[in-house]
Structures are given as C-alpha cells and as structure tokens.
Design an enzyme around this catalytic site. Structure first.
Site, short mmCIF file in Angstrom:
data_model
loop_
_atom_site.label_atom_id
_atom_site.label_comp_id
_atom_site.label_asym_id
_atom_site.label_seq_id
_atom_site.Cartn_x
_atom_site.Cartn_y
_atom_site.Cartn_z
N LYS A 6 0.87 -1.19 0.00
CA LYS A 6 0.00 0.00 0.00
C LYS A 6 0.90 1.23 0.00
CE LYS A 6 -3.92 1.94 2.64
NZ LYS A 6 -4.83 1.69 3.79
N SER B 37 -9.75 1.67 2.73
CA SER B 37 -8.87 2.48 1.92
C SER B 37 -7.79 1.69 1.20
CB SER B 37 -8.18 3.55 2.80
OG SER B 37 -7.34 2.92 3.77
N SER C 286 -9.99 -0.73 6.96
CA SER C 286 -9.45 -0.58 5.61
C SER C 286 -8.72 -1.77 5.03
CB SER C 286 -8.51 0.62 5.55
OG SER C 286 -9.27 1.79 5.44
N1 GLN Z 1 -13.21 3.91 6.32
C1 GLN Z 1 -12.65 4.38 7.56
C2 GLN Z 1 -12.27 5.82 7.40
O1 GLN Z 1 -12.58 6.38 6.42
C3 GLN Z 1 -11.47 3.54 7.93
C4 GLN Z 1 -10.24 3.84 7.17
C5 GLN Z 1 -9.08 2.98 7.53
O2 GLN Z 1 -9.23 1.92 8.15
N2 GLN Z 1 -7.91 3.46 7.17
O3 GLN Z 1 -11.67 6.42 8.23
#
Ligand code: GLN
Length: 493
Positions: free
Chosen positions: A85, A160, A184
């Site tokens: 990532k 994400s 994410s």
């Molecule tokens: N979807 C969540 C957010 O927008 C979690 C994101 C994540 O786990 N990095 O913050």
C-alpha cells in the site's frame, strides 16, 4: 460469474503454491515476476490499482532471489512477489499516500513492514493506490483516481486499501500489504473476495507507515488464503525498537498453528451485527458459513456487545482528532507540495495545505481540530475516549465466554462508484462492523464466505489480543471445507 480453475497458470496460484513451485525449480522468480508485471501492465487501465510499478527493481531482485536459491540461500519468502500500500515508506521509491501533497515524496528509508518482508526475500512489484491518507471506504478519495472492483469495474473495491485488494482479487499479485484504522483491510477484502488480516494493535511495527490515527492504525495483509496470510505474518510480526507501541510478545509460528482444529471452538455471534442494517442475503451467507464451522465441531453462541452501536460516532471523533494532529506536519516547509510565490509564512501554510489535501482529508482535519479545541475537548474528545473504554470492556467481557466473535465484515456487497460520495455518513457506515476491533485494538480477519448476485461476501472473525493464530487457523479450517476463496473474477482469470 465466477471461475474456479485451480490451474497451473502462475498468476492463479497462491503464495504457498508459488513457494513450492519455486523450491521445486518448476519456474524461476524471474519468470514469475515477468508474468505478473505483464498482468499489472495489462490491467492497470481498467483497475487503476497501482500508483507506482517498480518493474526494473523487481526484475533485479528476482535475479538475486534466483541466484540465492541456486546457492541454497534465501529467506522464507525468497523470490515471492508482493506489493505495498502506498503509505508504507519505501527507500528511493515515492510514497504518495494517495495524496497530491505527497505526490513526489521519496522516503530516505524503508518502513519496518517493507524491510522485514524484503529481508525474508519477498520482491516488491510496486505501490498500490489507496484513499487519500487512508481516509475512505471506497478508494474514491485518492488523488490518483478511484480503483475499480475486478468483479465489476463499475463498482468500488472498498477502501482504503482498495488498490491492494483489487490487485490480489484480479490475480495481479498473490499478496499485498494494507493498513486498517477502522476497517481498511477487512472491508476491501470483503468487497473483493480476498482475505484481509488486521493484526492486534502493536503486533506489527508502525515504523515508516505514514500515520493517520496513531492509536488505531495497524499494518496487515491482503491475500487469497489464510495460509498465505500466515506466511507473511511470520515475517512481519514482532517487536521493533523504533515503534514504542509495538508489543514485546513472542511471535508464534502462524503456519504451524493452521492445522489446529475448530473442534470445541466457541464462536460468538454478535446479536447487534445481524440487525436491520445488514443486507438480508449477505446475512444468509454469513449464517451459512457459521453453520459450516458448527458442523466441523465449533459451537455457536449468541453474544451481546451493548455499546458497539456507539463505535462509528466514537471513531469519527477519535480518528479525526488524531489525524488533525498527525497531518499538521504537512505544511509545505518540510514535506511534499509547496504553494508557489507565498506572500508570507501563513500564506505558505494555508495554500500548500489547501492545494495539497483533498476534500475528505480537509473534512477530517477540521472535525478533529474542532473536537480538540478548548471548550469542546471535554464534550467530544474526552467523551469519545470514555465510550472507547466501554466498547473495549464489552469485548473483554465477551471473550470471557467465547474464543472468537464472528459476523459480517460489511453491511452489503460492493457498491457503485459514486453511489455514496455525496453522503459521508452513509459512507462511514460501511465500517460499522469493523471499527469496534480497532477501538479495542483487537485482531480481525475477513474471508470470503459466498456470493450474492455474483459479488463476494465477507465473514469477519475477531479475536482477543494476540489471537492471530486462532483467527488464522479457524479461517484456514473453513477454507479446507469450502472453496469460496479460490474463486476469482472471470474477466481476470
Ligand atoms: N473507512 C474508515 C475511514 O474512512 C477507515 C479507514 C481505515 O481503516 N484506514 O476512516
């Protein structure tokens, strides 16, 4: 449509199968790397899963891996291709975090996750696309454009870590790293039919992982099988003096633990996770997967997490608060994008940040700054920290009665790109079943457990702190009983 060809084609094989093939001399790391690089190149246009592809460096590393193997040397992942990532710092290769502000940022060092996997012999093929600074659930907040879902490119792969999930689901790479602050890793794994493991907070070093919300962020993996996740965890887990929150706990051999049977395993089904917010057909698939585990000898118990309904609002105070502090370092002076011809210092800060960050990141910074301001701190931030404790307590009380908590990973299958972008609250609710584990620092895994309308559904298992081995063995045993995890999208066969 799903395909279920085990096949001999290299891209269809799991990490464990590739490892055997390399050891048997069936093919070389170079051949494998060339095959996958060609697939990445071919499908980048439709998926946009990558921000950077490091083809030349990967081929050079593959040659070294082949030489090592010939000399009887090389680590446990020698010559196996993976991707990271794009928020893990990589020396000499840009790390963008999916943001304009870091578009050209090149780190002078490697993240701990990157160096540990490289030391084990893994070869990095590139850096994957992601929501900007890992803020999002659909991969639509990336400065580099959305990632699409290989099961249907009109749909989101989740976020994400959407680039990592899409790359693994499309069989471009056997495995990828990801990060999980609120879901994410697990949510995109569910939406793409892959396996996503978020370890216990502190199990894997956060050194060199660009921070979003430091008390929640955790590095983990996206793979096609629990067995592959175990292989990577063997290399990644463990204390690191450079991350003061990394845990000084012995690292078990996750591969050796896979054989543990589920007989006698007490699985808690959280009543609140099977509520009206869960798509009925997805609920059926999750229940069917739990019955399969029951038939294999586990016992199912209904449990309650009374405060879990507060997890999304709690997260959306704590995470923005930490993000507003962490992202203050991007000021146009030390890192990344700098506005042209500033009038004065304030103008430099304001315009560099205004131009560099996207709308969702700005929303989080503003919310976080607000909840931390004098007068609001007690009402919001302190209150959220208290609720966080209540949620943690719910989990520890439940783990006195059961070994694992199981339920859905996400409320629905993959949704259309653009469908939720105008409604942040609906978008935030994607993580309703995953955020609790982050608030309590617990490990969680999502694994494919069936299809609804030809789209994958994820089963989530959450365990007590440092119970990754238990989650992996339960997931592995399920994958011996079913073959959902070995199905891939027809268009990427
Ligand atoms: N979807 C969540 C957010 O927008 C979690 C994101 C994540 O786990 N990095 O913050």
């Amino acid at each position: 449509m799903t395909s279920n060809r085990a096949g001999n084609a290299l891209h269809l094989r799991t990490l464990a199968q590739l490892r055997t093939g390399l050891a048997d001399g069936e093919f070389s790391s170079r051949e494998l790397t060339e095959t996958l690089l060609a697939r990445i190149d071919h499908h980048q246009g439709s998926l946009n899963a990558f921000v950077t592809v490091t083809a030349d460096a990967a081929l050079a590393q593959a040659a070294i891996a082949d030489a090592n193997r010939a000399a009887g040397k090389g680590g446990p992942l020698n010559g196996l291709p993976i991707v990271h990532k794009d928020l893990f710092c990589t020396k000499g290769v840009r790390t963008t975090c999916g943001s304009r502000i870091l578009r050209d940022f090149v780190s002078p060092y490697d993240a701990a996750v990157v160096s540990r996997l490289a030391d084990a012999g893994a070869i990095m093929l590139g850096k994957t696309n992601m929501d900007e600074f890992a803020m999002g659930s659909s991969n639509e907040t990336s400065f580099f454009g959305p990632v699409t879902n290989p099961w249907d490119t009109r749909l989101s792969p989740g976020g994400s870590s959407g680039g990592s999930a899409a790359a693994v689901a499309a069989r471009l790479v056997p495995a990828a790293t990801g990060t999980d602050t609120g879901g994410s890793i697990r949510q995109p794994a569910a939406l793409t039919g892959t396996v996503g493991l978020k370890p216990t907070y502190g199990r894997v070093s956060r050194f060199g992982m660009v921070a979003f919300a430091s008390s929640l962020d955790q590095a983990g993996v996206i793979t096609r099988s629990a067995e592959d996740a175990a292989l990577l965890m063997n290399a990644m887990a463990g204390i690191d003096a450079r991350d003061s929150t990394s845990a000084d706990q012995p690292v078990p051999d996750y591969t050796a633990g896979l054989a543990d049977s589920v007989k006698g395993l007490r699985i808690g089904m959280v009543r609140q996770h099977f509520d009206a917010g869960l798509n009925a057909a997805c609920a059926d698939r999750v229940r069917a997967s739990l019955r399969a585990l029951e038939e294999a000898g586990a016992s199912l118990v209904e449990v309650d997490l009374p405060s879990i309904g507060l997890s999304v609002p709690t997260y959306y105070v704590v995470a923005p608060a930490e993000c507003s502090s962490n992202l203050s370092r991007f000021d146009g002076v030390r890192f990344g994008h700098r506005a042209e011809n500033p009038k004065d210092l304030l103008d430099l800060y304001c315009r560099s940040r205004g131009e560099g960050f996207g709308a969702e990141v700005k929303r989080r910074i503003m919310t976080g700054t607000y909840v931390l301001s004098a007068g609001y701190y007690d009402a919001y931030y302190l209150k959220a920290q208290k609720v966080r404790q209540l949620i943690s307590r719910d989990f520890s009380e439940t783990f006195a009665k059961v070994d694992i908590i199981a339920g859905p990973t996400a409320p629905t299958t993959a949704f259309a790109l653009g469908e939720k972008t105008d409604d942040p609250i609906t978008m935030y609710l994607n993580d309703i079943y995953t955020i609790g584990a982050n608030l309590a620092g617990l490990p969680g895994i999502s694994l494919p457990c069936g299809f609804v309308d030809d789209l994958p559904v994820g089963l989530q298992l959450v365990g007590p702190h440092f119970a990754e081995a238990r989650l992996l063995s339960c997931a592995h045993q399920y994958q011996q009983l079913t073959d959902w995890h070995s199905r891939g999208p027809e268009d990427y066969a």
